[in-house]
Design a protein around this motif. Sequence first.
Motif, PDB file in Angstrom:
ATOM      1  N   ILE A  94      13.858  -4.656   1.330  1.00  0.00           N
ATOM      2  CA  ILE A  94      13.372  -4.281   0.007  1.00  0.00           C
ATOM      3  C   ILE A  94      13.089  -2.785   0.011  1.00  0.00           C
ATOM      4  O   ILE A  94      12.363  -2.286   0.880  1.00  0.00           O
ATOM      5  N   LYS A  95      13.649  -2.090  -0.937  1.00  0.00           N
ATOM      6  CA  LYS A  95      13.393  -0.659  -1.075  1.00  0.00           C
ATOM      7  C   LYS A  95      12.010  -0.462  -1.682  1.00  0.00           C
ATOM      8  O   LYS A  95      11.721  -0.962  -2.757  1.00  0.00           O
ATOM      9  N   VAL A  96      11.145   0.264  -0.973  1.00  0.00           N
ATOM     10  CA  VAL A  96       9.782   0.502  -1.435  1.00  0.00           C
ATOM     11  C   VAL A  96       9.644   1.909  -2.022  1.00  0.00           C
ATOM     12  O   VAL A  96       9.094   2.093  -3.099  1.00  0.00           O
ATOM     13  N   SER A  97      10.159   2.895  -1.291  1.00  0.00           N
ATOM     14  CA  SER A  97      10.024   4.285  -1.723  1.00  0.00           C
ATOM     15  C   SER A  97      11.085   4.647  -2.750  1.00  0.00           C
ATOM     16  O   SER A  97      12.264   4.328  -2.584  1.00  0.00           O
TER      17      SER A  97
ATOM     18  N   ARG B 142       0.815  -1.210   0.000  1.00  0.00           N
ATOM     19  CA  ARG B 142       0.000   0.000   0.000  1.00  0.00           C
ATOM     20  C   ARG B 142       0.852   1.265   0.000  1.00  0.00           C
ATOM     21  O   ARG B 142       0.316   2.369   0.061  1.00  0.00           O
ATOM     22  N   GLY B 143       2.176   1.098  -0.051  1.00  0.00           N
ATOM     23  CA  GLY B 143       3.053   2.257  -0.073  1.00  0.00           C
ATOM     24  C   GLY B 143       3.137   2.977   1.256  1.00  0.00           C
ATOM     25  O   GLY B 143       3.491   4.158   1.307  1.00  0.00           O
TER      26      GLY B 143
ATOM     27  N   LEU C 123      10.912  -2.259   3.449  1.00  0.00           N
ATOM     28  CA  LEU C 123      10.376  -3.498   4.019  1.00  0.00           C
ATOM     29  C   LEU C 123      11.544  -4.378   4.406  1.00  0.00           C
ATOM     30  O   LEU C 123      12.445  -4.619   3.599  1.00  0.00           O
ATOM     31  N   THR C 124      11.573  -4.855   5.657  1.00  0.00           N
ATOM     32  CA  THR C 124      12.627  -5.767   6.080  1.00  0.00           C
ATOM     33  C   THR C 124      12.048  -7.171   6.226  1.00  0.00           C
ATOM     34  O   THR C 124      10.878  -7.337   6.586  1.00  0.00           O
ATOM     35  N   LEU C 125      12.874  -8.168   5.944  1.00  0.00           N
ATOM     36  CA  LEU C 125      12.410  -9.554   5.952  1.00  0.00           C
ATOM     37  C   LEU C 125      13.296 -10.415   6.849  1.00  0.00           C
ATOM     38  O   LEU C 125      14.508 -10.451   6.684  1.00  0.00           O
ATOM     39  N   ASP C 126      12.655 -11.122   7.788  1.00  0.00           N
ATOM     40  CA  ASP C 126      13.379 -12.111   8.591  1.00  0.00           C
ATOM     41  C   ASP C 126      13.767 -13.305   7.733  1.00  0.00           C
ATOM     42  O   ASP C 126      14.750 -13.985   7.996  1.00  0.00           O
ATOM     43  N   ASP C 127      12.958 -13.564   6.731  1.00  0.00           N
ATOM     44  CA  ASP C 127      13.117 -14.705   5.837  1.00  0.00           C
ATOM     45  C   ASP C 127      12.790 -14.210   4.430  1.00  0.00           C
ATOM     46  O   ASP C 127      11.713 -13.638   4.218  1.00  0.00           O
ATOM     47  N   PRO C 128      13.671 -14.400   3.455  1.00  0.00           N
ATOM     48  CA  PRO C 128      13.419 -13.859   2.108  1.00  0.00           C
ATOM     49  C   PRO C 128      12.378 -14.622   1.299  1.00  0.00           C
ATOM     50  O   PRO C 128      12.233 -14.379   0.102  1.00  0.00           O
ATOM     51  N   LEU C 129      11.611 -15.528   1.935  1.00  0.00           N
ATOM     52  CA  LEU C 129      10.661 -16.360   1.202  1.00  0.00           C
ATOM     53  C   LEU C 129       9.668 -15.524   0.396  1.00  0.00           C
ATOM     54  O   LEU C 129       9.383 -15.841  -0.765  1.00  0.00           O
TER      55      LEU C 129
END
Length: 288
Positions: A256-259, A135-136, A141-147
């Motif tokens: 993950i870069k969102v902006s 939704r921006g 976004l950070t991920l504990d697991d890249p799944l």
Amino acid sequence: MKLQSKGLISLDINGNIYDYKLYQSLDSLSRTKSQRKSAKELNISHTVFNRRLLRAEDKLGFKITQKAGNGTILTREGLQLLEEFQKYLIKIERTSNINIAGGHISSGLLETIKHPFNTNVYSSSDRDAFELAKRGAVDILTLDDPLIAYERDIDFTPIAYDYLVLISSPNSKEIRNINDLNNLDFVNVTGTAQRLAWSTLKQYGIDYNIKYKVSSQFDAFKLVRNSENLNCFLNASYFKGNEVLKFDTRHVISLIKVSEDKPEVDEFIDYLLAEGQEEIKNQGFEPI
């Protein structure tokens, strides 16, 4: 539990208004795991801090904290309440700060390390944070697991390595190799890198039984330590345990870069991959 936003910094929960002070208390306690440390952090007395939590529990009708050894942690309901506050703040707090949301391990890392940037860090599950990112509502976004990224073929940036350790109940039999895990009972923490442990056990033909499912690694740890013949796999960056599956469960902590419209987002990521690696190492992770 019915939630509605009310004003700038309050939530209406089942007709009762909870202000920013409760959010601050829950947010601090989620990090310190100590009422006294949180009271000191918020510059109030321990009595006032404890009374604030008890009053909230009385209005809500359920527990939001629980004892854990010599400290205090949030219950599942307490974590859900904190996440609701955080989601609401993300919606209203569109500032020049870098808004970050992600899994408990990865977001906890970025909240703890020292850096020269202004950030707002919100902790939840990988999948809940991903919904916010779609939704921006966040910049990173950070991920504990890249799944999630693998499933959707999304480019991600590794910032650290972690692996899983085995935590067992007191007086459990000693685990010396993977075959010793056969026919043991486990706690599953949903939405975490534990999937690597289960796939490894299946690969080696190890039979195992998932006896409980929880949403928090800290809940899993408490459950195991207060039970008999129970086990779980948790992140080595936060817990000390048996490294029997260390090499099989090694995985990246990523973002993950969102902006695309904030230059400081790129600067922050560049920092994490350079000077920030030493800080990441100091927090118990393996640098890239």
